[in-house]
Design a protein around this motif. Sequence first.
Motif, PDB file in Angstrom:
ATOM      1  N   SER A 197      54.551  42.308  45.088  1.00 50.23           N
ATOM      2  CA  SER A 197      54.848  40.908  44.819  1.00 50.23           C
ATOM      3  C   SER A 197      54.035  39.988  45.726  1.00 50.23           C
ATOM      4  O   SER A 197      53.411  39.025  45.269  1.00 50.23           O
ATOM      5  CB  SER A 197      56.345  40.654  45.012  1.00 50.23           C
ATOM      6  OG  SER A 197      56.634  39.271  44.972  1.00 50.23           O
ATOM      7  N   GLU A 198      54.022  40.295  47.018  1.00 52.62           N
ATOM      8  CA  GLU A 198      53.269  39.480  47.972  1.00 52.62           C
ATOM      9  C   GLU A 198      51.775  39.576  47.717  1.00 52.62           C
ATOM     10  O   GLU A 198      51.053  38.569  47.772  1.00 52.62           O
ATOM     11  CB  GLU A 198      53.596  39.936  49.391  1.00 52.62           C
ATOM     12  CG  GLU A 198      52.938  39.099  50.478  1.00 52.62           C
ATOM     13  CD  GLU A 198      53.345  39.528  51.866  1.00 52.62           C
ATOM     14  OE1 GLU A 198      52.811  38.960  52.834  1.00 52.62           O
ATOM     15  OE2 GLU A 198      54.200  40.435  51.994  1.00 52.62           O
ATOM     16  N   ASN A 225      39.056  37.279  40.255  1.00 51.32           N
ATOM     17  CA  ASN A 225      38.723  38.106  41.417  1.00 51.32           C
ATOM     18  C   ASN A 225      39.799  38.062  42.496  1.00 51.32           C
ATOM     19  O   ASN A 225      39.976  39.030  43.235  1.00 51.32           O
ATOM     20  CB  ASN A 225      37.389  37.660  42.027  1.00 51.32           C
ATOM     21  CG  ASN A 225      36.204  38.048  41.183  1.00 51.32           C
ATOM     22  OD1 ASN A 225      36.253  39.040  40.453  1.00 51.32           O
ATOM     23  ND2 ASN A 225      35.129  37.276  41.256  1.00 51.32           N
ATOM     24  N   ARG A 226      40.518  36.928  42.586  1.00 50.28           N
ATOM     25  CA  ARG A 226      41.524  36.766  43.639  1.00 50.28           C
ATOM     26  C   ARG A 226      42.817  36.195  43.063  1.00 50.28           C
ATOM     27  O   ARG A 226      43.229  35.090  43.419  1.00 50.28           O
ATOM     28  CB  ARG A 226      40.989  35.848  44.741  1.00 50.28           C
ATOM     29  CG  ARG A 226      39.768  36.378  45.460  1.00 50.28           C
ATOM     30  CD  ARG A 226      39.309  35.450  46.589  1.00 50.28           C
ATOM     31  NE  ARG A 226      38.720  34.223  46.083  1.00 50.28           N
ATOM     32  CZ  ARG A 226      39.285  33.033  46.140  1.00 50.28           C
ATOM     33  NH1 ARG A 226      40.484  32.873  46.677  1.00 50.28           N
ATOM     34  NH2 ARG A 226      38.667  31.956  45.648  1.00 50.28           N
ATOM     35  N   PRO A 227      43.482  36.925  42.179  1.00 49.84           N
ATOM     36  CA  PRO A 227      44.699  36.380  41.559  1.00 49.84           C
ATOM     37  C   PRO A 227      45.824  36.133  42.552  1.00 49.84           C
ATOM     38  O   PRO A 227      46.713  35.320  42.307  1.00 49.84           O
ATOM     39  CB  PRO A 227      45.088  37.460  40.540  1.00 49.84           C
ATOM     40  CG  PRO A 227      44.438  38.712  41.034  1.00 49.84           C
ATOM     41  CD  PRO A 227      43.170  38.276  41.681  1.00 49.84           C
ATOM     42  N   GLY A 228      45.805  36.820  43.688  1.00 45.51           N
ATOM     43  CA  GLY A 228      46.869  36.673  44.676  1.00 45.51           C
ATOM     44  C   GLY A 228      46.715  35.475  45.587  1.00 45.51           C
ATOM     45  O   GLY A 228      47.580  35.229  46.442  1.00 45.51           O
ATOM     46  N   LEU A 287      47.282  42.662  37.726  1.00 49.71           N
ATOM     47  CA  LEU A 287      47.112  43.317  39.022  1.00 49.71           C
ATOM     48  C   LEU A 287      48.383  44.062  39.416  1.00 49.71           C
ATOM     49  O   LEU A 287      48.320  45.202  39.920  1.00 49.71           O
ATOM     50  CB  LEU A 287      46.766  42.280  40.085  1.00 49.71           C
ATOM     51  CG  LEU A 287      46.673  42.782  41.538  1.00 49.71           C
ATOM     52  CD1 LEU A 287      45.593  43.853  41.676  1.00 49.71           C
ATOM     53  CD2 LEU A 287      46.407  41.619  42.491  1.00 49.71           C
ATOM     54  N   ALA A 288      49.539  43.461  39.159  1.00 49.22           N
ATOM     55  CA  ALA A 288      50.806  44.111  39.492  1.00 49.22           C
ATOM     56  C   ALA A 288      50.975  45.414  38.718  1.00 49.22           C
ATOM     57  O   ALA A 288      51.386  46.446  39.284  1.00 49.22           O
ATOM     58  CB  ALA A 288      51.969  43.166  39.194  1.00 49.22           C
ATOM     59  N   LYS A 289      50.657  45.401  37.434  1.00 51.00           N
ATOM     60  CA  LYS A 289      50.767  46.618  36.627  1.00 51.00           C
ATOM     61  C   LYS A 289      49.858  47.715  37.170  1.00 51.00           C
ATOM     62  O   LYS A 289      50.234  48.889  37.220  1.00 51.00           O
ATOM     63  CB  LYS A 289      50.429  46.299  35.175  1.00 51.00           C
ATOM     64  CG  LYS A 289      51.479  45.435  34.485  1.00 51.00           C
ATOM     65  CD  LYS A 289      50.999  44.896  33.155  1.00 51.00           C
ATOM     66  CE  LYS A 289      50.888  45.965  32.112  1.00 51.00           C
ATOM     67  NZ  LYS A 289      50.523  45.393  30.775  1.00 51.00           N
ATOM     68  N   GLU A 290      48.650  47.312  37.585  1.00 48.86           N
ATOM     69  CA  GLU A 290      47.715  48.285  38.145  1.00 48.86           C
ATOM     70  C   GLU A 290      48.280  48.915  39.409  1.00 48.86           C
ATOM     71  O   GLU A 290      48.213  50.138  39.599  1.00 48.86           O
ATOM     72  CB  GLU A 290      46.384  47.578  38.445  1.00 48.86           C
ATOM     73  CG  GLU A 290      45.319  48.462  39.073  1.00 48.86           C
ATOM     74  CD  GLU A 290      44.723  49.465  38.103  1.00 48.86           C
ATOM     75  OE1 GLU A 290      44.087  50.418  38.588  1.00 48.86           O
ATOM     76  OE2 GLU A 290      44.910  49.303  36.873  1.00 48.86           O
ATOM     77  N   ARG A 291      48.860  48.097  40.280  1.00 46.67           N
ATOM     78  CA  ARG A 291      49.409  48.616  41.537  1.00 46.67           C
ATOM     79  C   ARG A 291      50.692  49.408  41.329  1.00 46.67           C
ATOM     80  O   ARG A 291      50.982  50.326  42.090  1.00 46.67           O
ATOM     81  CB  ARG A 291      49.646  47.465  42.509  1.00 46.67           C
ATOM     82  CG  ARG A 291      48.354  46.819  43.018  1.00 46.67           C
ATOM     83  CD  ARG A 291      47.420  47.878  43.588  1.00 46.67           C
ATOM     84  NE  ARG A 291      46.162  47.332  44.041  1.00 46.67           N
ATOM     85  CZ  ARG A 291      45.849  47.129  45.318  1.00 46.67           C
ATOM     86  NH1 ARG A 291      46.723  47.418  46.258  1.00 46.67           N
ATOM     87  NH2 ARG A 291      44.668  46.643  45.640  1.00 46.67           N
ATOM     88  N   LEU A 292      51.460  49.074  40.312  1.00 44.32           N
ATOM     89  CA  LEU A 292      52.667  49.842  40.011  1.00 44.32           C
ATOM     90  C   LEU A 292      52.325  51.227  39.474  1.00 44.32           C
ATOM     91  O   LEU A 292      53.026  52.204  39.732  1.00 44.32           O
ATOM     92  CB  LEU A 292      53.528  49.088  38.989  1.00 44.32           C
ATOM     93  CG  LEU A 292      54.264  47.847  39.516  1.00 44.32           C
ATOM     94  CD1 LEU A 292      54.786  47.003  38.362  1.00 44.32           C
ATOM     95  CD2 LEU A 292      55.412  48.260  40.445  1.00 44.32           C
ATOM     96  N   ILE A 293      51.219  51.297  38.718  1.00 43.81           N
ATOM     97  CA  ILE A 293      50.803  52.581  38.147  1.00 43.81           C
ATOM     98  C   ILE A 293      50.106  53.433  39.190  1.00 43.81           C
ATOM     99  O   ILE A 293      50.380  54.635  39.332  1.00 43.81           O
ATOM    100  CB  ILE A 293      49.863  52.352  36.945  1.00 43.81           C
ATOM    101  CG1 ILE A 293      50.592  51.646  35.811  1.00 43.81           C
ATOM    102  CG2 ILE A 293      49.282  53.676  36.451  1.00 43.81           C
ATOM    103  CD1 ILE A 293      49.694  51.241  34.664  1.00 43.81           C
ATOM    104  N   HIS A 294      49.191  52.816  39.926  1.00 42.55           N
ATOM    105  CA  HIS A 294      48.371  53.560  40.880  1.00 42.55           C
ATOM    106  C   HIS A 294      48.720  53.123  42.294  1.00 42.55           C
ATOM    107  O   HIS A 294      48.364  52.034  42.718  1.00 42.55           O
ATOM    108  CB  HIS A 294      46.883  53.319  40.621  1.00 42.55           C
ATOM    109  CG  HIS A 294      46.459  53.620  39.216  1.00 42.55           C
ATOM    110  ND1 HIS A 294      46.382  54.899  38.722  1.00 42.55           N
ATOM    111  CD2 HIS A 294      46.108  52.797  38.191  1.00 42.55           C
ATOM    112  CE1 HIS A 294      45.992  54.869  37.465  1.00 42.55           C
ATOM    113  NE2 HIS A 294      45.823  53.598  37.111  1.00 42.55           N
TER     114      HIS A 294
END
Length: 258
Positions: free
Chosen positions: A224-225, A163-166, A208-215
């Motif tokens: 990254s942050e 739920n909170r990978p960051g 999560l990074a892949k999701e944000r890079l796509i959308h």
Amino acid sequence: MTTSIYYVGYDAAHPGDFIYDIPDGHDFWLLILTQTPAEFWVQGEIREYPANCAVLFPPRQKIMYRACSGQFVNDWVRFETDESYVLETTLPRGVPIPVPDPGYCRQLFQLLATENFFSCDYRELSIDYLFRILFNKLLEAFQSKENSPHYQKLLNLRKAIHNRPGAEWSVRSMADDVHLSPGYLQTLYKATFGISCMDDVIQCRIRLAKERLIHGSLRIADISELCGYKNVEHFSRQFRRIVGCTPREYRQSVDLRL
């Protein structure tokens, strides 16, 4: 093939003198999930069981359970079915089994109650899907070899990671959260989930990074942050090691496909 609910309830609270005794059983199925300890009639004698157990009673089987430590709280559903996943289930009949993730099962009971209350177009189909999920979870619980005393803590930790990978995860902070030594945590986590706790964190961050890079249009430094990396170069190296390309190349390849 259908499943019909007679009644479903959740968070039902009863006083300390509560007893449910049906010597000849019902004409329908009864499934309960305890939230407090209780005593059950099992194999000819009364036995005490801890909270968070599921018990499946088939039609015309003796039913007897009662409170044993003050208030008794449970979720329950009475139903009729001709579905093979119920009739042919390998779940024990009338014998409590520990449920390692009771919160999830309680949510399914609440959804069943909601679907049963409303007369929607897909009501019967939704109830069938929920029952199938519930029985799958109970079979997992029954067949699981991972129900160690620490399983629930590990499961809650894994939910938090996903739920909170960051968040600022470290083996030390995770070990403190579950009150285990770092070495013991890593051993238990890998044995339980088939992946180390930090590898799980990294996989979730990259997902999560892949999701944000796509959308979305966030800068790579911002992604990254967001994913818990204080250094964008470290993020890029880790992303490339797992995905096979840099974050920028991944975004560009997705844009080209679109």
